[in-house]
Write an enzyme that holds these catalytic residues in place. Structure first.
Site, PDB file in Angstrom:
ATOM      1  N   ASP A   1     -43.745  24.844 -91.238  1.00  0.00           N
ATOM      2  CA  ASP A   1     -45.075  24.362 -90.640  1.00  0.00           C
ATOM      3  C   ASP A   1     -45.073  24.296 -89.171  1.00  0.00           C
ATOM      4  O   ASP A   1     -44.078  23.676 -88.701  1.00  0.00           O
ATOM      5  CB  ASP A   1     -45.139  22.778 -91.101  1.00  0.00           C
ATOM      6  N   HIS A   2     -45.983  25.285 -88.588  1.00  0.00           N
ATOM      7  CA  HIS A   2     -45.616  25.434 -86.967  1.00  0.00           C
ATOM      8  C   HIS A   2     -46.094  24.169 -86.239  1.00  0.00           C
ATOM      9  O   HIS A   2     -45.798  23.980 -85.148  1.00  0.00           O
ATOM     10  CB  HIS A   2     -46.612  26.672 -86.814  1.00  0.00           C
ATOM     11  N   ARG A   3     -46.653  23.259 -86.807  1.00  0.00           N
ATOM     12  CA  ARG A   3     -46.925  22.106 -86.170  1.00  0.00           C
ATOM     13  C   ARG A   3     -45.756  21.370 -85.874  1.00  0.00           C
ATOM     14  O   ARG A   3     -45.835  20.385 -84.804  1.00  0.00           O
ATOM     15  CB  ARG A   3     -47.904  21.236 -86.803  1.00  0.00           C
TER      16      ARG A   3
ATOM     17  N   ILE B   1     -42.373  23.045 -86.265  1.00  0.00           N
ATOM     18  CA  ILE B   1     -41.236  23.964 -86.136  1.00  0.00           C
ATOM     19  C   ILE B   1     -41.618  24.828 -85.219  1.00  0.00           C
ATOM     20  O   ILE B   1     -42.606  25.593 -85.357  1.00  0.00           O
ATOM     21  CB  ILE B   1     -40.575  24.232 -87.382  1.00  0.00           C
TER      22      ILE B   1
END
Ligand code: COA
Length: 447
Positions: free
Chosen positions: A419-421, A423
């Site tokens: 989850d780019h939010r 990581i």
């Protein structure tokens, strides 16, 4: 007292048009440009405004009458009014259905802008076959009184927006209640299917297709698990911005070790699988990168870091995908983990898995290695923030450390979705590099 007769102004091609609404009654006090009535031809509906201010003394019109330029509308008492309005107020075109190419010529534009009516001469779109959920009244303009239009505008329904609303009033007139009901309905819809759902960046609804028109079909109900997991996967896919990091781990030595242990494990009634070692490697990486062992708090303000290590694994069952969770993997050895993996998989396939055996996971491993494939992009099992996809290991020629010769090495493809939010890309790559290092060095893995 100064009584003046008000007649229908020159309204271009509108000859002998029908009055569909009268907005005033005797005694009403009108300002210049206040709408008096709405007329409708086969091409458009139009408000006729008061040319000057005054009090309505007498009405000469009623709904259903046919009028043309010069037809008397009403008597206005202008005595109380000081400032006269413009000599002839422009009619306001409310909505318009262009007969193809003659559209532009069909209705004269208003001679001056009318602030209360932003939707002047909007060519009305024909119903879009893709947007079949939107209720249009094909070929008919939307009818609504100025008060209803004003109310709709206050709610953000501008211009042609009214054309989406089905009127329940006489002759399909849109009432205040229709507007309220429509807005309520739109708000109740899932996000993305609301106002203008089929346009712009919103997700258009899926078309309803009768597949039997193309050939023979068989329709089967979805299992309960498939329906549940489908909805969860969809939510996770659209809410978590996914990035998938690919890597390869050299598991030649690990696989040799595993094979050397098989007999002893079998004596203890355990099938020692690669997945058990992967679980240990994952927990080691979660310790090194705590932001992977985390969940976003519901309000989106905090990250919850977990100090326990419960790892789930995707398990293929005849009814669909389930994710049993092995608790406290950090406190168990590979044999314990392998035993639990086998037990939980069996329970899952026999539909005997309890709900709490699928709860509390920190991270998930989805292994398709026993089946095949070189890489895939797994969907994060939210509220977890990352998932490891494992594909089929293959022998590949790899340069030896001296860079002199190729050696056959068993390479395991890894696909880490995160989850780019939560990581960053660099941490994604660091996590898979760490996993690579662990999996290629059995001693470190088992320490
Ligand atoms: N590469 C090569 N071979 C692999 C492998 C890999 N990465 N992983 C497993 N294998 C081999 C094993 O060596 C074993 O071979 P063998 O029968 O000769 O001993 C065989 O594949 C079966 O492996 P096994 O260890 O028994 O199962 P598993 O641990 O790979 O998988 C489950 C267990 C529960 C994960 C598995 O049964 C399953 O359901 N997988 C599907 C998961 C899924 O659907 N994911 C999709 C989610 S998007």
């Amino acid at each position: 007292m100064s009584i003046k007769e008000v007649v229908v102004p020159d309204i271009g091609n509108f000859e002998n048009v029908e009055i569909i609404e009268v907005m005033v009654k005797p005694g009403d006090s009108l300002a210049s440009d206040d709408p008096i009535m709405t007329v409708e031809s086969d091409k458009a509906a139009m408000d006729i405004p008061a040319p000057f201010a005054g009090t309505v003394k007498e009405l000469r019109i009623k709904v259903g009458d046919k009028v043309s330029a010069g037809s008397p509308m009403l008597l206005l008492d202008t005595a109380a009014e000081e400032k006269p309005g413009p000599a002839v107020a422009a009619p306001v075109v409310k909505s318009f259905v262009p007969p193809a190419a003659e559209a532009a010529a069909a209705v004269p534009p208003p001679t001056h802008p009318v602030p209360e009516a932003p939707a002047t001469i909007p060519p009305r779109h024909r119903p879009d076959p893709v947007a079949s959920h939107v209720e249009f009244a094909p070929g008919k303009p939307a009818h609504a009184s100025p008060a209803v239009r004003r109310f709709a505008r206050e709610l953000g329904i501008e211009g042609e927006g009214l054309n989406h609303i089905r009127g329940s009033g006489p002759r399909g007139r849109i009432t205040r209640e229709d507007v309220q009901a429509w807005v309520k309905g739109e708000l109740a819809k899932p996000r993305g299917e609301g106002l203008g759902g089929a346009t712009g960046l919103a997700v258009p609804p899926a078309p309803v297709i009768d597949f039997s028109q193309f050939g023979e079909i068989d329709t089967q109900p979805l299992s309960r698990i498939r329906k549940l997991s489908g909805a969860n996967l969809h939510r996770n896919w659209v809410t978590a911005p996914h990035v998938t990091q690919f890597d390869e781990a050299d598991i030649t030595d690990l696989e040799d070790f595993r094979k050397s242990m098989l007999e002893e494990a079998a004596k203890r009634g355990v099938k020692l699988t690669l997945l058990a070692f992967l679980m240990k490697a994952v927990v080691n990486a979660l310790r090194a990168f705590p932001q992977f062992n985390a969940s976003l708090a519901a309000e989106g303000e905090n990250l919850v870091l977990k100090k326990y290590f419960h790892v789930g694994f995707a398990c293929d069952t005849p009814d669909g995908l389930v994710v049993p969770v092995i608790r406290d993997v950090n406190k168990k050895d590979v044999l314990d983990i392998a035993r639990e993996l086998a037990d939980l998989s069996e329970l899952a396939r026999e539909r005997k898995l309890k709900v709490d055996a699928m709860q509390g996971g920190c991270f998930t491993i989805s292994s398709l290695g026993g089946i095949g494939g070189t890489a895939f992009t797994p969907i994060i099992n939210c509220p977890e923030v990352a998932i490891l996809g494992v594909s089929r290991a293959e022998f590949k020629p790899v340069w030896d450390k001296a860079g002199k010769v190729f050696e056959p090495r068993l390479m395991l493809p890894l696909s880490l979705s995160y989850d780019h939010r939560v990581i960053d890309g660099a941490d994604g790559a660091r996590f898979t590099s760490h996993l690579r290092a662990m999996l290629s060095d059995v001693r470190r893995l088992l320490l």
